[in-house]
Design an enzyme around this catalytic site. Structure first.
Site, PDB file in Angstrom:
ATOM      1  N   HIS A  67       1.329  -1.290  -0.380  1.00 25.47           N
ATOM      2  CA  HIS A  67       0.180  -0.460   0.055  1.00 25.47           C
ATOM      3  C   HIS A  67       0.815   2.029  -0.075  1.00 25.47           C
ATOM      4  CE1 HIS A  67      -4.049   2.346   1.433  1.00 25.47           C
ATOM      5  NE2 HIS A  67      -2.662   2.973   1.899  1.00 25.47           N
ATOM      6  N   GLU A  68       2.103   0.840   1.320  1.00 27.28           N
ATOM      7  CA  GLU A  68       2.894   2.308   0.818  1.00 27.28           C
ATOM      8  C   GLU A  68       3.208   2.789   0.028  1.00 27.28           C
ATOM      9  OE1 GLU A  68       2.452   5.062   3.569  1.00 27.28           O
ATOM     10  OE2 GLU A  68       0.981   3.163   3.664  1.00 27.28           O
ATOM     11  N   HIS A  71       1.959   4.478  -3.271  1.00 30.82           N
ATOM     12  CA  HIS A  71       2.009   5.508  -3.349  1.00 30.82           C
ATOM     13  C   HIS A  71       3.142   6.490  -3.237  1.00 30.82           C
ATOM     14  CE1 HIS A  71      -2.065   6.722  -0.407  1.00 30.82           C
ATOM     15  NE2 HIS A  71      -1.632   5.429   0.382  1.00 30.82           N
TER      16      HIS A  71
HETATM   17 ZN   LIG Z   1      -2.478   5.325   2.555  1.00 26.78          ZN
END
Ligand SMILES: [Zn+2]
Length: 373
Positions: A67-68, A71
């Protein structure tokens, strides 16, 4: 960065793990292996509960990392460089990034994380469909991971800053109004509001439903959100505050000139501690070769001070970007973030008159915001 464990680099981004993660890891593993799996799938050997519990926790952790990373990579493609990421208790909250300069870039970067979590959730749902009724432990693991990734995406899409949903919300307001500061103020206010709602909900659950643990947990998340929203707003204010200052007002003047062959030891004894100087110009026969700040000195461990020469650790002149006394301080901070540099010499009429160090700039901001200036 106290309280964080270094995980190493992925795609050139430094990943750190906050120590709270170890507690979370143990809590998740224990509740899966001790309660959830034995309750829902009775009859496995006890060792299997623990093996599947640990593997599930590790895959959950990998999901948060992905998830990170989503980004970060989307951020990088859109011109927002990310140097390091520290994973906290909720993974999605603390993104150690520079703020976006365009709403489109912020939208894509913020949406990438929840999109990634949803995709991972979908993959685990598929795995569950394939293994369901055939390989029960794998199906149990896939079911929980599908659920938790979708939950992670939904939680992060709550439109309160600094959650991902809050960033998406701000980028939309920003695109529509063109006013970055006001959009941030609205998004952080909503973030605080969501935090208070969570706290109230938690209290209600505790005193009306008498479910103390769930209530406390919800209130705790609310308190965390409320705090993060206030902090984000203050950070935006600091940055805005920099607009009002010129380089001349925030630079460090009177940097002593030192020869390139001086050792760190000579420097520290001769200048840094006695006169309190935080910057040095490294020059030979009047020619500037580089600059040095305490930041550079910190990269050398003390036993090596006597054998390390200034020229080995200085920032050489060809890696420097110069700045001018009348530029505004915020643009300098942004330039430093973009080019990944920590100091810039200030040049006036062809002469170096001072130095701007990132550390000093941030300290200046903090003192300003504390004194209310
Ligand atoms: Zn996030």
């Amino acid at each position: 960065m106290g309280g964080a464990f270094n995980l190493g680099r992925v795609f050139g981004i430094q990943f750190r793990l906050d120590y709270t993660w170890f507690i979370i890891f143990m809590l998740i593993t224990t509740s899966l292996s001790w309660q959830l799996f034995p309750g829902s799938y009775p009859g496995w050997p006890w060792l299997l509960y623990w093996v599947i519990g640990i593997v599930t926790s590790l895959l959950f952790f990998a999901s948060v990392l992905a998830h990170e990373l989503a980004h970060s990579l989307v951020g990088r493609i859109n011109g927002i460089p990310i140097k390091s990421i520290t994973l906290f208790i909720f993974g999605g909250i603390a993104h150690m990034t520079k703020e976006a300069t365009r709403p489109g870039a912020e939208f894509k970067m913020a949406a990438a994380g929840p999109a990634c979590s949803l995709a991972i959730g979908g993959l685990f749902a598929l795995l569950y469909l394939f293994t369901h009724g055939r390989i029960e432990p794998i199906a149990a693991m896939a079911y929980w991971l599908a659920y938790i990734n979708v939950a992670l995406a939904i939680f992060n899409l709550i439109p309160g800053f600094p959650l991902d949903g809050g960033r998406v919300f701000r980028s939309i307001l920003w695109r529509v109004s063109g006013n970055y500061k006001r959009s941030t103020r609205i998004a952080t206010r909503v973030g605080q509001g969501v935090g208070y709602l969570f706290i109230m909900g938690g209290i209600l659950i505790m005193f009306v439903l008498h479910d103390w643990l769930s209530g406390l947990w919800l209130a705790f998340i609310g308190w965390f959100l409320q705090n993060a929203a206030s902090l984000s707003y203050r950070q935006v204010q600091w940055r805005e505050g920099l607009h009002r200052f010129t380089v001349l007002e925030v630079m460090t003047a009177d940097c002593p000139v030192v020869p390139p062959t001086a050792t760190v030891n000579q420097l520290v004894q001769g200048y840094a501690f006695t006169t309190g100087h935080h910057c040095f110009l490294v020059a030979e026969e009047g020619r500037l070769m580089g600059i040095l700040t305490l930041h550079n000195i910190k990269t050398v461990s003390q036993p090596d001070w006597s054998v390390t020469q200034v020229k080995e650790i200085m920032t050489p002149v060809d890696k420097l970007k110069v700045t001018y006394p009348d530029q505004d301080a915020l643009s300098i901070l942004e330039q430093m973030d973009e080019s990944n540099i920590n100091q810039m010499p200030v040049v006036s009429e062809g002469r170096v008159i001072g130095l701007i160090a990132r550390d000093n700039l941030i300290r200046f901001l903090r003192i300003r915001s504390q004194s209310g200036g």
